[in-house]
Every structure is written in structure tokens, then in C-alpha cells.
Design a protein around this motif. Structure first.
Motif, mmCIF file in Angstrom:
data_model
loop_
_atom_site.group_PDB
_atom_site.id
_atom_site.type_symbol
_atom_site.label_atom_id
_atom_site.label_comp_id
_atom_site.label_asym_id
_atom_site.label_seq_id
_atom_site.Cartn_x
_atom_site.Cartn_y
_atom_site.Cartn_z
ATOM 1 N N THR A 65 0.843 -1.187 0.000
ATOM 2 C CA THR A 65 0.000 0.000 0.000
ATOM 3 C C THR A 65 0.881 1.240 0.000
ATOM 4 O O THR A 65 1.706 1.430 0.898
ATOM 5 N N ALA A 66 0.732 2.061 -1.038
ATOM 6 C CA ALA A 66 1.556 3.270 -1.140
ATOM 7 C C ALA A 66 0.866 4.270 -2.053
ATOM 8 O O ALA A 66 0.334 3.895 -3.101
ATOM 9 N N ASP A 67 0.875 5.527 -1.649
ATOM 10 C CA ASP A 67 0.352 6.618 -2.472
ATOM 11 C C ASP A 67 1.503 7.164 -3.304
ATOM 12 O O ASP A 67 2.374 7.871 -2.799
ATOM 13 N N LEU A 68 1.503 6.844 -4.588
ATOM 14 C CA LEU A 68 2.645 7.163 -5.448
ATOM 15 C C LEU A 68 2.590 8.558 -6.038
ATOM 16 O O LEU A 68 3.357 8.887 -6.941
ATOM 17 N N SER A 69 1.713 9.401 -5.517
ATOM 18 C CA SER A 69 1.674 10.794 -5.957
ATOM 19 C C SER A 69 2.670 11.660 -5.205
ATOM 20 O O SER A 69 2.828 12.841 -5.508
ATOM 21 N N SER A 70 3.370 11.074 -4.226
ATOM 22 C CA SER A 70 4.317 11.847 -3.418
ATOM 23 C C SER A 70 5.614 11.084 -3.258
ATOM 24 O O SER A 70 5.655 9.854 -3.387
#
Length: 259
Positions: A65-70
Motif C-alpha cells: 500500500t503506497a500513495d505514489l503521488s508523493s
């Protein structure tokens, strides 16, 4: 020469945006072609786990799980992979965002959000994983980066689509693909697929009138099927494509040929 040209045995892959839609289509194709392990990454844990449960009968699947926008989210994924793998053969930058609003109301935030995921995230993650990709490369079969662009980045969409930041971002992905291909050659190959109309959450509004009736208006008479994405993904991952880099390949049923 033969089926071994398309064999992915022993290869480790990462598919971002892997919880649904085209990401699942890609991952399924890789596993069916013999990939040793596929990591699915997304910011939504529940979607990732549902996708992994669906795919695990085909082979080894892990989720991150990772938010790849940052840069923070990119570091989460890159650190996890570096702790698990010594080399990475395939990176599919498939995570994407879109936004629709009339021209007069289109917000600045729509540009920031869409570009952060679709362009900045692709660059940051590719750079972060470059050491693992180079570790997997051989002269005969280099590691691969495969970006998900769009036919909306190749030709203007029909009037009234109002997804201004999305179309611009996908055109940017295509140019970034070419730029990185030149930068990384000959160690890592970088190509892009440009999907047309496939069933996904992103296209649910477009397909509300029925996939069959809408597909009948396309040059090949139908919308895309999962195997259409899988086939191109496997080709670009395998030795069969070892002499291709910097390409942007439409998989759109001929839509990009229309004026």
C-alpha cells in the motif's frame, strides 16, 4: 526461436495501480506467462487484497500500500522492494488519476492531483527503482519499464470530454517514456502502452450505455478485452521485445487512426 521468446520465467515485476482495471489485466498476463512474482501497489489496501486473492492461484503475488503521488509514498514502495529483492526485471507504471469538469469550472487542484500521479509519480518511482532494474539487466534481455499512457495523449478526445489535465498528462507520459528510454539505454528499456477503451472504474461513465453498443462504433467493432492488454504487456516484458525502446504502442482497436 519459439515460445521461449515470450517466457517470463524467473522475472520479478511491480505493477502500480494494481488493485483494479488495467493493472489486474497486466498482472494476470505476467503470471500466466510464468513471472516468478508480481508486486501489486496501490493506495487502497482493500482493493489490493481483493486483486491479490483473485490472482494468487496463478502464482506469487504480494501487495504494498503506497500513495505514489508523493515522494513519501514512492519511498515506501521502493524501500519495501529493496528489502525483499536484489533485482527487479519489470516495472509497470500504471497508477493513474483523472478529473472531469467543464472548462470554466476546471480547478487548479485537478492539475496538481492528476500530474502528481500520472507524471511526477512515474518519474520518481522509476528513478528510485533504477538500481534494482539495472541489477536485473543482461545485454540479451534488459530490464523493462513500461508506462501506461493513453490514446487521449495521442489524439484529442471528442469534444465535451472535459478531462483536460488527464489528456495533457498522458501526452507528457509518452514524452517522458522517450526521454527515459534515451537516458537508460542500453541498460533498461522504456516503452509505453496507450490503451483505448477498456472496462475499468475510470471508463464506467463512458460505458454506461453498454460496452457492446459503444464498441460497435469503434474500427474493430468492440472495446478492449483483458487479453489485449495482457498480450502487449507480456510482449514488452519478454525477450521478444529486446530491441524495442522508446516506443508508444496504441492498444485501442484502431481508434487512434481516426481523425
Amino acid at each position: 526461436m519459439g515460445t521461449e521468446l515470450f517466457d517470463l520465467e524467473g522475472k520479478v515485476a511491480v505493477v502500480t495501480g494494481g488493485g483494479r482495471g488495467i493493472g489486474v489485466m497486466i498482472a494476470r498476463g505476467l503470471l500466466e506467462a510464468g513471472a516468478a512474482k508480481v508486486y501489486l501497489a496501490s493506495r487502497k489496501t482493500a482493493e489490493l487484497e481483493a486483486a491479490a486473492e483473485q490472482l494468487r492461484p496463478l502464482g506469487a503475488v504480494e501487495t504494498v500500500t503506497a500513495d505514489l503521488s508523493s515522494s513519501t509514498g514512492v519511498e515506501v514502495l521502493a524501500s519495501h522492494l529493496a528489502g525483499q529483492e536484489e533485482a527487479l526485471h519489470l516495472l509497470f507504471n500504471n497508477a493513474g488519476a483523472t478529473w472531469g469538469a467543464p472548462l470554466e469550472e476546471f480547478p487548479e487542484s485537478a492539475w496538481d492531483k492528476v500530474y502528481s500521479v500520472n507524471v511526477k509519480g512515474v518519474f520518481l518511482l522509476t528513478r528510485a527503482l533504477l538500481p534494482l532494474l539495472r541489477a536485473a539487466s543482461t545485454p540479451e534481455d534488459p530490464a523493462r519499464v513500461i508506462n501506461t499512457g493513453s490514446i487521449d495523449g495521442l489524439r484529442p478526445p471528442v469534444r465535451g470530454m472535459n478531462n483536460f489535465s488527464y489528456t495533457a498528462s498522458k501526452s507528457a507520459v509518452h514524452m517522458l517514456t522517450r526521454h527515459l528510454a534515451a537516458e537508460f539505454a542500453p541498460d533498461v528499456l522504456v516503452n509505453a502502452i496507450a490503451p483505448g477503451l477498456f472496462e475499468s472504474k475510470m471508463t464506467s461513465g463512458l460505458l454506461a450505455g453498454g460496452a457492446e453498443s459503444i464498441g460497435a462504433h469503434l474500427p474493430l467493432g468492440r472495446i478492449g478485452r483483458p487479453e489485449d492488454i495482457a498480450g502487449l504487456s507480456v510482449f514488452l516484458s519478454a525477450r521478444a521485445s529486446a530491441y524495442i525502446t522508446g516506443a508508444v504502442i496504441p492498444v485501442d482497436g484502431g481508434v487512434s487512426t481516426l481523425h
